[in-house]
Design a protein around this motif. Structure first.
Motif, PDB file in Angstrom:
ATOM      1  N   VAL A   2       8.915  -8.987   5.815  1.00 18.41           N
ATOM      2  CA  VAL A   2       7.704  -9.073   5.122  1.00 18.41           C
ATOM      3  C   VAL A   2       6.716  -8.134   5.366  1.00 18.41           C
ATOM      4  O   VAL A   2       5.780  -7.861   4.730  1.00 18.41           O
ATOM      5  CB  VAL A   2       7.409 -10.787   5.661  1.00 18.41           C
ATOM      6  CG1 VAL A   2       6.027 -10.967   5.062  1.00 18.41           C
ATOM      7  CG2 VAL A   2       8.465 -11.819   5.251  1.00 18.41           C
ATOM      8  N   TRP A   3       6.768  -7.512   6.799  1.00 15.07           N
ATOM      9  CA  TRP A   3       5.582  -6.783   7.086  1.00 15.07           C
ATOM     10  C   TRP A   3       5.882  -5.260   6.627  1.00 15.07           C
ATOM     11  O   TRP A   3       4.931  -4.464   6.942  1.00 15.07           O
ATOM     12  CB  TRP A   3       5.611  -6.700   8.829  1.00 15.07           C
ATOM     13  CG  TRP A   3       5.183  -7.916   9.342  1.00 15.07           C
ATOM     14  CD1 TRP A   3       5.995  -9.154   9.913  1.00 15.07           C
ATOM     15  CD2 TRP A   3       3.895  -8.445   9.322  1.00 15.07           C
ATOM     16  NE1 TRP A   3       5.211 -10.018  10.171  1.00 15.07           N
ATOM     17  CE2 TRP A   3       3.857  -9.448   9.871  1.00 15.07           C
ATOM     18  CE3 TRP A   3       2.536  -7.849   8.847  1.00 15.07           C
ATOM     19  CZ2 TRP A   3       2.903 -10.500  10.192  1.00 15.07           C
ATOM     20  CZ3 TRP A   3       1.372  -8.694   9.266  1.00 15.07           C
ATOM     21  CH2 TRP A   3       1.496  -9.842   9.718  1.00 15.07           C
ATOM     22  N   LEU A  10      -1.085   0.122   4.386  1.00 13.12           N
ATOM     23  CA  LEU A  10      -1.956   0.813   5.415  1.00 13.12           C
ATOM     24  C   LEU A  10      -1.720   2.273   5.654  1.00 13.12           C
ATOM     25  O   LEU A  10      -2.952   2.764   5.774  1.00 13.12           O
ATOM     26  CB  LEU A  10      -1.638  -0.263   6.946  1.00 13.12           C
ATOM     27  CG  LEU A  10      -2.459   0.500   8.346  1.00 13.12           C
ATOM     28  CD1 LEU A  10      -3.924   0.112   7.915  1.00 13.12           C
ATOM     29  CD2 LEU A  10      -1.695  -0.191   9.237  1.00 13.12           C
ATOM     30  N   ILE A  11      -0.660   2.560   5.691  1.00  9.44           N
ATOM     31  CA  ILE A  11      -0.253   4.132   5.727  1.00  9.44           C
ATOM     32  C   ILE A  11      -0.650   4.807   4.544  1.00  9.44           C
ATOM     33  O   ILE A  11      -1.408   5.685   4.493  1.00  9.44           O
ATOM     34  CB  ILE A  11       1.352   4.304   5.886  1.00  9.44           C
ATOM     35  CG1 ILE A  11       1.716   3.884   7.080  1.00  9.44           C
ATOM     36  CG2 ILE A  11       1.865   5.797   5.404  1.00  9.44           C
ATOM     37  CD1 ILE A  11       3.386   3.824   7.486  1.00  9.44           C
ATOM     38  N   LEU A  17      -7.890   7.707   2.874  1.00 10.54           N
ATOM     39  CA  LEU A  17      -9.081   7.891   3.920  1.00 10.54           C
ATOM     40  C   LEU A  17      -9.049   9.330   4.171  1.00 10.54           C
ATOM     41  O   LEU A  17     -10.341  10.100   3.937  1.00 10.54           O
ATOM     42  CB  LEU A  17      -9.065   6.840   4.746  1.00 10.54           C
ATOM     43  CG  LEU A  17     -10.241   6.957   5.724  1.00 10.54           C
ATOM     44  CD1 LEU A  17     -11.686   6.734   4.690  1.00 10.54           C
ATOM     45  CD2 LEU A  17     -10.378   6.157   6.723  1.00 10.54           C
ATOM     46  N   VAL A  18      -8.039   9.820   5.070  1.00 11.48           N
ATOM     47  CA  VAL A  18      -8.150  11.274   5.508  1.00 11.48           C
ATOM     48  C   VAL A  18      -8.367  12.273   4.422  1.00 11.48           C
ATOM     49  O   VAL A  18      -9.092  13.110   4.545  1.00 11.48           O
ATOM     50  CB  VAL A  18      -6.868  11.558   6.299  1.00 11.48           C
ATOM     51  CG1 VAL A  18      -6.653  12.783   6.563  1.00 11.48           C
ATOM     52  CG2 VAL A  18      -6.630  10.650   7.482  1.00 11.48           C
ATOM     53  N   LYS A  19      -7.701  12.026   3.296  1.00 13.76           N
ATOM     54  CA  LYS A  19      -7.630  13.051   2.168  1.00 13.76           C
ATOM     55  C   LYS A  19      -9.142  13.101   1.675  1.00 13.76           C
ATOM     56  O   LYS A  19      -9.752  14.167   1.350  1.00 13.76           O
ATOM     57  CB  LYS A  19      -6.754  12.483   0.982  1.00 13.76           C
ATOM     58  CG  LYS A  19      -6.583  13.523   0.017  1.00 13.76           C
ATOM     59  CD  LYS A  19      -5.818  13.027  -1.385  1.00 13.76           C
ATOM     60  CE  LYS A  19      -5.989  13.963  -2.236  1.00 13.76           C
ATOM     61  NZ  LYS A  19      -4.898  13.378  -3.592  1.00 13.76           N
ATOM     62  N   ASP A  20      -9.799  11.836   1.699  1.00 13.92           N
ATOM     63  CA  ASP A  20     -11.221  11.842   0.937  1.00 13.92           C
ATOM     64  C   ASP A  20     -12.122  12.601   2.169  1.00 13.92           C
ATOM     65  O   ASP A  20     -12.973  13.366   1.578  1.00 13.92           O
ATOM     66  CB  ASP A  20     -11.823  10.694   0.969  1.00 13.92           C
ATOM     67  CG  ASP A  20     -12.860  10.380   0.409  1.00 13.92           C
ATOM     68  OD1 ASP A  20     -13.425  10.987  -0.697  1.00 13.92           O
ATOM     69  OD2 ASP A  20     -13.911   9.599   1.044  1.00 13.92           O
TER      70      ASP A  20
END
Length: 74
Positions: A2-3, A10-11, A17-20
């Protein structure tokens, strides 16, 4: 099991976010006498008819003799 889906989300979110952050250009500050005709998030910075950034902030200078225009370059 399920997780697995939230972990993948999340990954992927972290990667985006890092790419932006890595694709952002430098922030420049321009000192001008007047900000007439300049609008935040609307005025484009151009060099040789190529868009290279956008105005993000307009602030009155501390000495009250003009404005400080901040732009985010791409």
């Amino acid at each position: 099991m399920v997780w697995l889906i939230p972990l993948i989300a999340l990954i992927a979110g972290g990667w985006l976010l890092v790419k932006d952050i890595r694709n952002r250009g430098p922030v420049v500050t321009l000192l001008m006498d007047s900000a007439e005709g300049i609008e935040v998030n609307n005025t484009v910075i151009k060099v040789l008819n190529v868009d290279v950034g956008r105005v993000t902030r307009i602030k009155l200078r501390d000495d009250q003799k003009g404005v400080e225009v901040t732009a985010q370059l791409s």
